[in-house]
Design an enzyme around this catalytic site. Structure first.
Site, PDB file in Angstrom:
ATOM      1  N   GLY A 530       6.916  -4.001  -7.556  1.00 47.73           N
ATOM      2  CA  GLY A 530       7.864  -2.961  -7.173  1.00 47.73           C
ATOM      3  C   GLY A 530       7.252  -2.041  -6.146  1.00 47.73           C
ATOM      4  O   GLY A 530       6.095  -2.192  -5.733  1.00 47.73           O
ATOM      5  N   GLU A 531       8.056  -1.068  -5.706  1.00 53.82           N
ATOM      6  CA  GLU A 531       7.561  -0.102  -4.738  1.00 53.82           C
ATOM      7  C   GLU A 531       8.294   1.209  -4.915  1.00 53.82           C
ATOM      8  O   GLU A 531       9.403   1.259  -5.454  1.00 53.82           O
ATOM      9  CB  GLU A 531       7.747  -0.626  -3.314  1.00 53.82           C
ATOM     10  CG  GLU A 531       9.177  -0.957  -2.922  1.00 53.82           C
ATOM     11  CD  GLU A 531       9.258  -1.550  -1.542  1.00 53.82           C
ATOM     12  OE1 GLU A 531       8.478  -1.121  -0.676  1.00 53.82           O
ATOM     13  OE2 GLU A 531      10.083  -2.450  -1.339  1.00 53.82           O
ATOM     14  N   GLY A 532       7.659   2.276  -4.468  1.00 54.71           N
ATOM     15  CA  GLY A 532       8.249   3.601  -4.535  1.00 54.71           C
ATOM     16  C   GLY A 532       8.097   4.309  -3.216  1.00 54.71           C
ATOM     17  O   GLY A 532       7.796   3.696  -2.184  1.00 54.71           O
ATOM     18  N   GLY A 535       4.049   4.287  -2.462  1.00 58.28           N
ATOM     19  CA  GLY A 535       3.159   3.156  -2.623  1.00 58.28           C
ATOM     20  C   GLY A 535       3.832   1.960  -3.237  1.00 58.28           C
ATOM     21  O   GLY A 535       5.055   1.892  -3.315  1.00 58.28           O
ATOM     22  N   VAL A 537       3.359  -1.477  -6.280  1.00 60.38           N
ATOM     23  CA  VAL A 537       2.723  -2.008  -7.483  1.00 60.38           C
ATOM     24  C   VAL A 537       2.669  -3.527  -7.347  1.00 60.38           C
ATOM     25  O   VAL A 537       3.700  -4.159  -7.093  1.00 60.38           O
ATOM     26  CB  VAL A 537       3.493  -1.617  -8.759  1.00 60.38           C
ATOM     27  CG1 VAL A 537       2.753  -2.120  -9.995  1.00 60.38           C
ATOM     28  CG2 VAL A 537       3.676  -0.113  -8.834  1.00 60.38           C
ATOM     29  N   LYS A 568      -1.692  -0.374  -8.747  1.00 58.17           N
ATOM     30  CA  LYS A 568      -0.902   0.638  -8.049  1.00 58.17           C
ATOM     31  C   LYS A 568      -1.658   1.033  -6.792  1.00 58.17           C
ATOM     32  O   LYS A 568      -2.809   1.459  -6.855  1.00 58.17           O
ATOM     33  CB  LYS A 568      -0.690   1.867  -8.935  1.00 58.17           C
ATOM     34  CG  LYS A 568       0.213   1.655 -10.120  1.00 58.17           C
ATOM     35  CD  LYS A 568       0.426   2.996 -10.826  1.00 58.17           C
ATOM     36  CE  LYS A 568       1.403   2.877 -11.972  1.00 58.17           C
ATOM     37  NZ  LYS A 568       1.661   4.195 -12.594  1.00 58.17           N
ATOM     38  N   ASP A 672      10.659   8.603 -19.151  1.00 62.63           N
ATOM     39  CA  ASP A 672      11.369   7.396 -18.712  1.00 62.63           C
ATOM     40  C   ASP A 672      11.123   6.272 -19.715  1.00 62.63           C
ATOM     41  O   ASP A 672      10.892   5.126 -19.336  1.00 62.63           O
ATOM     42  CB  ASP A 672      10.916   6.986 -17.313  1.00 62.63           C
ATOM     43  CG  ASP A 672      11.866   5.975 -16.662  1.00 62.63           C
ATOM     44  OD1 ASP A 672      12.967   5.743 -17.224  1.00 62.63           O
ATOM     45  OD2 ASP A 672      11.518   5.400 -15.616  1.00 62.63           O
TER      46      ASP A 672
END
Length: 816
Positions: A530-532, A535, A537, A568, A672
């Site tokens: 995934g990504e945010g 950055g 993962v 990460k 979360d």
């Protein structure tokens, strides 16, 4: 339509996707490519927009998260479905080669359709333009239907669909009955079980909360050992019971209906092969429930017994216009066996039920509806003898009835218009998530803090005086959600998983990072998880990780084998604040040492890009793991699906509670908690993580503001959504939702029947506390003891919710 065994052949009318009777607002989807491929364009044989509904992302193997949903506004008997791809005049070439169907009668419990052999996957299209029709065997009775594209490799899909059937005027939503039994004939066994029942089977002896062969529109043959359906076992058409299994000498079946109805008759299709000791029932005793209590005086009916004609037949029971929402009937044996293949009900409300659906579906057609209703009512009065001349007394009765119906329709129209006004008000509230100045009442108006913006859900009018304040809100460009006294760490994935009270952060600030630097060259990147905003993962293999590990870590692999880890990675262009937050997150993660929390193993911080290396579990996240499994039982055996036992579900839930107990002891708030943020290892080991928000797979789980996924509102407590308050008590609320996911095998999203705006509106009901709030329903597999734990997690008063210590203790007591 009252289904009398001929309905499967004749109940095949298009229900309104291609014809337009189904309105745009009744068609929704999990996601969409763009506005021109939205759900409303998923109509069979239509070329509007870009030609079809297309989900936002390509469909992956074993991923059935994407769906196109249709709300029929009332229960329907659906016998046939049609699908088509996206052609768009030669500009498109996307279609679904396979798909699954889920359906629901109430919008809360979703059921996976299976054919009579237990298979879920339906063969779809082979090109983008041809229409492919598929009979549903067995047919389904539902209000909500979802089409879920399936592929065996990653591909883009688009769909146009249609449903065929007719309205289910019986109104029956479930029946509870003993499971059918096996009869042994001299030549072979005959299986008289209800093989398509879509409810639960308790202790292998009682069927509950479902519908099945008694409502599938197929009547059994005279010879019960034969069947209308090919490639099935002897006795398939019938559900049967032996009197030796019932000391009371009767079989009790309870029927639940969608509302209170005025019942005229019940028709029961029975076998009567008396040469094999099978006869119709000798007596039936029926009890009626209109509100909450059963009537004290039952209705008793005894049919005429027939020992000359062995033909199967309908036995009609006169229900004498009883008003009821549930009927419980005790059928008494006349011989050793009693076999039923179909049970239908007729009521005096059937004439106008379709009318109400039409009104709810399209408020702009009132004149046409009124005209049609008058004709239908007139037809009912003349139905028994259409050639009979109506006398004056009948005319007066007819006029009186028509006037009454008109008044009822006017009332319904007013209610619908009022609801539409309320809906528009709510949409305006949601659209106000921009830079703005908001006036809110500190006592009576619940407000939501998100993405730097506070907005309020309309609250009940209060006569009490309260202090009003004006707050100027400026959007800061950083998605966050936390109460003021909590340090916001913007994680690399775009989430700030562990919210730390400022005082706790001060205590941590003086300590060194207790993890070692890891050589980057020993990391092999396998897959982006995934990504945010700051950055990414990645799933990696780390060689020689054992040398850098603390002695308390034990790996079930030899030292020369690589270890599966999650990395990460901070982007090189991240700003200074993000870099500082990343280093703080490393410091916090290094302090977390619990068997049910993902551990920080090592770091790469001597050079850019900065990396933190954490554990990863080989079975992935709990949401995907459970969605690929089924509960133990007959359906799982038929479909050859992998199963998870109830004991193991409890074991996994207990581990999550244990991990959260540890976090709460440190005053850490997760914010979360969900199955997507729990990883699964060997032997059902669970560790809590924080990757969920960064994955496109779960973007639909987060409330979108200005196109960005920010808030997991379906897991959030009312005070977190409306007041921006996050505490251990709000984590407890999220644990209750996570437990609900587990008991549903992650087959549906929490509050799947509600839109995001309706979820927020429901939190306003919790704030007002006027007993109108909606709770997640009790899952089929969930015992009362577990559901009580869930409900305790969702108490309005945060102080009344249990601690994680109490939850953990209660789960340990429940485990066998």
């Amino acid at each position: 339509m009252s289904c009398l065994c001929c309905c499967v052949g004749v109940c095949r009318y298009p229900l309104g996707m291609s014809g337009g009777q189904i309105q745009d607002e009744d068609i929704s989807a999990s996601s969409q490519w763009s506005e021109t491929t939205a759900a409303r364009y998923g109509r069979l044989d239509f070329e509007e927009g870009d030609g079809a509904w297309c989900p936002e992302m390509s469909v992956e193997p074993d991923n059935v998260k994407e769906f196109l949903q249709i709300d029929l506004r009332s229960l329907h008997f659906i016998t046939l479905v049609g699908t088509q791809g996206r052609h768009a005049g030669g500009m498109g070439n996307e279609f679904a080669q396979m798909y699954k169907i889920k359906y629901s009668r109430d919008g809360s419990r979703w059921i996976s359709w299976r054919n009579r052999q237990g298979k879920q996957v339906i063969e779809g299209n082979r090109n983008a333009y041809d229409i492919v029709l598929k009979d549903l065997e067995p047919p389904i009775i539902a209000r909500f239907v979802r089409f879920m594209p399936v592929t065996d490799h990653s591909m883009n899909v688009c769909m146009r669909v249609e449903l065929y059937g007719c309205e289910w005027l019986d109104g029956l939503v479930s029946y509870n009955a003993p499971v059918g039994e096996q009869m042994t004939l001299p030549t072979y066994p005959v299986y008289l079980n209800d093989s398509v029942y879509d409810g639960a089977i308790i202790y292998r002896c009682v069927m509950t909360e479902g519908l099945g062969q008694l409502t599938d529109g197929v009547c059994g043959l005279d010879d019960f050992a034969l069947s209308h359906v090919y490639n099935v076992w002897p006795g398939y058409d019938y559900v049967g019971w032996n009197n030796e299994s019932f000391p009371s000498e009767y079989v009790e079946i309870m029927f639940e209906f969608d509302r209170i109805r005025n019942f005229t008759t019940m028709k029961v299709h029975c076998n009567n092969m008396f040469s094999w000791h099978v006869k119709t029932f000798r007596q039936v005793v029926c009890y009626f429930r209109s509100e909450s209590d059963w009537e004290a005086t039952p209705l008793t009916f005894s049919p005429v017994m027939d020992e000359k004609n062995p033909s199967a037949r309908f036995v009609t029971v006169n229900l004498a216009n009883h008003m009821a929402s549930a009927i419980k009937c005790q059928f008494y044996f006349a011989d050793a066996w009693m076999l039923f293949s179909e049970i239908t009900f007729q009521s005096g409300t059937e004439t106008i039920s379709g009318l109400i659906w039409l009104i709810q579906g399209r408020t702009s057609s009132y004149v046409h509806i009124l005209s049609a209703s008058l004709k239908s009512v007139s037809a009912c009065f003349l139905e028994e003898n259409p050639t009979h001349k109506v006398d004056d007394s009948n005319t007066r009765i007819l006029i009186g009835c028509l006037v009454a119906i008109i008044f009822i329709l006017v009332a319904i129209i007013v209610i619908i218009l009022w609801r539409q006004v309320w809906q528009k008000m709510l949409e305006k509230v949601s659209s106000s998530l921009k830079k703005c100045t908001v006036q809110y009442d500190t006592d009576t108006s619940p407000c939501m803090l998100s993405y730097g913006v506070k907005f309020c859900v309309p609250a009940a009018t209060s006569t009490s005086a309260s202090k009003s304040t004006t707050t100027t809100v400026v959007q800061d460009g950083v998605p966050h959600y936390a109460e003021a006294d909590i340090v916001n760490l913007q994680g690399v994935t775009g989430s700030n998983t562990y919210a730390i009270p400022a005082v706790t952060m001060d205590l941590l600030s003086g300590k060194d990072v207790a993890v070692e630097e890891f050589p980057r060259k020993l990391l092999t990147f396998k897959e982006k998880l995934g990504e945010g905003q700051f950055g990414e993962v990645h799933l990696c293999e780390a060689e020689g990780m054992q040398e850098f590990m603390n002695k308390e870590f034990l790996f079930d692999i030899s030292e020369d084998q690589p270890v599966l880890v999650a990395v990460k990675m901070l982007r090189s262009d991240a700003n200074k604040n993000a870099r500082n937050d990343f280093l703080k997150e490393i410091k916090i993660m290094s302090r977390l040492k619990d068997p049910n929390i993902i551990r920080l193993l090592a770091v790469c911080i001597y050079s850019d890009p900065l990396c933190m290396i954490t554990e990863y579990m080989e079975n992935g996240d709990l949401n995907q793991f459970l969605s690929r499994h089924e509960p133990e039982g007959q359906l799982a055996l038929l479909s050859n699906a992998p199963t998870v036992s109830f004991n193991n579900l409890c074991y996994m839930a207990t581990q999550i509670a244990s991990g959260m107990k540890y976090l709460s002891s440190l005053n850490f708030v997760h914010r979360d908690l969900a199955t997507r943020n729990c990883l699964v290892g060997k032997n059902y080991t669970i560790k809590i993580a924080d990757f969920g928000m960064s994955r496109n797979l779960y973007s639909g789980d987060y409330y979108r503001i200005q196109g960005r996924a920010v808030l997991p509102i379906r897991w959030m407590s009312w005070e977190s959504i409306l007041l921006g308050k996050f505490t251990t008590a709000s984590d407890v609320w999220a644990f209750g939702v996570t437990l609900w996911e587990i008991l549903n095998f992650c087959k549906e999203q929490p509050y799947s029947q509600l839109t995001d705006e309706q979820v927020i509106e429901n939190t306003g009901e919790f704030f007002r506390d006027q007993k109108r709030q909606i709770y997640l329903p009790q899952p089929v597999l969930c015992p009362d003891s577990l559901y009580k734990i869930m409900l305790s997690c969702w108490r309005r008063n945060t102080k009344e919710r249990p601690s994680f210590q109490e939850i953990h203790r209660a789960l340990l007591e429940i485990q066998p």
